[in-house]
Design a protein around this motif. Structure first.
Motif: not given
Length: 168
Positions: A96-98, A141-148
């Protein structure tokens, strides 16, 4: 810095470079920022700085080198250094933080370029406002890539570093 660490940074730079090439047709959607954030979080601020510098240089060799390369290096390095320091202090709710940091990094990257544009041309507000949709694409896209990529990076870095098992 060990040879293994340098090799790991080189492989991560290659991965970010290929990701940027692959996603270049979609404006501001790229895995580079997320890879820098995740890598710096686990490896530290110096590794984040090195990864940002190498990745920017490699990608701009093919996509176009210009004065903006220096600003990209500075912006991504700043993001990497901040993520590296987050890695030293954040122990709970890491994903979540990232993700939150990744979201704000999309806007930080755009703000950095608007500020540089202000220093060069004296224009800020119009440039910044017109860039907000692109900053939003970058942030999402940052959030999506971090989650992935969080879980694979966690497993990759657990092999090199100890103490990250409790971050799952």
């Amino acid at each position: 810095m060990s040879t293994y660490r340098l090799t790991l940074i080189a492989v991560l730079a290659a991965m970010a470079t290929v990701g940027r090439f692959f996603m270049q047709h979609i404006p501001n959607v790229q895995p580079v920022t997320a890879i820098i954030i995740l890598s710096a979080f686990f490896l530290g601020p110096l590794s984040g700085f090195m990864l940002a510098t190498i990745t920017t240089y490699l990608t701009n060799l093919a996509l176009g080198m210009g004065i903006w390369t220096l600003w990209q290096i500075l912006a991504w390095s700043l993001i990497g250094v901040i993520a590296g320091f987050l890695g030293k202090f954040v122990r709970r709710h890491v994903r979540l933080t990232l993700s939150v940091f990744g979201f704000f990094s999309g806007f930080l990257f755009g703000f950095f370029f608007a500020f540089i544009n202000y220093l060069v041309s004296g224009k800020f507000l119009g440039y910044y406002i017109l860039g907000l949709p692109f900053d939003f694409y970058h942030a999402i896209s940052n959030v999506l890539f971090i989650m992935l990529l969080y879980r694979p990076f966690l497993l990759l870095f657990n092999r090199e570093l100890t103490g990250f098992n409790q971050r799952k």
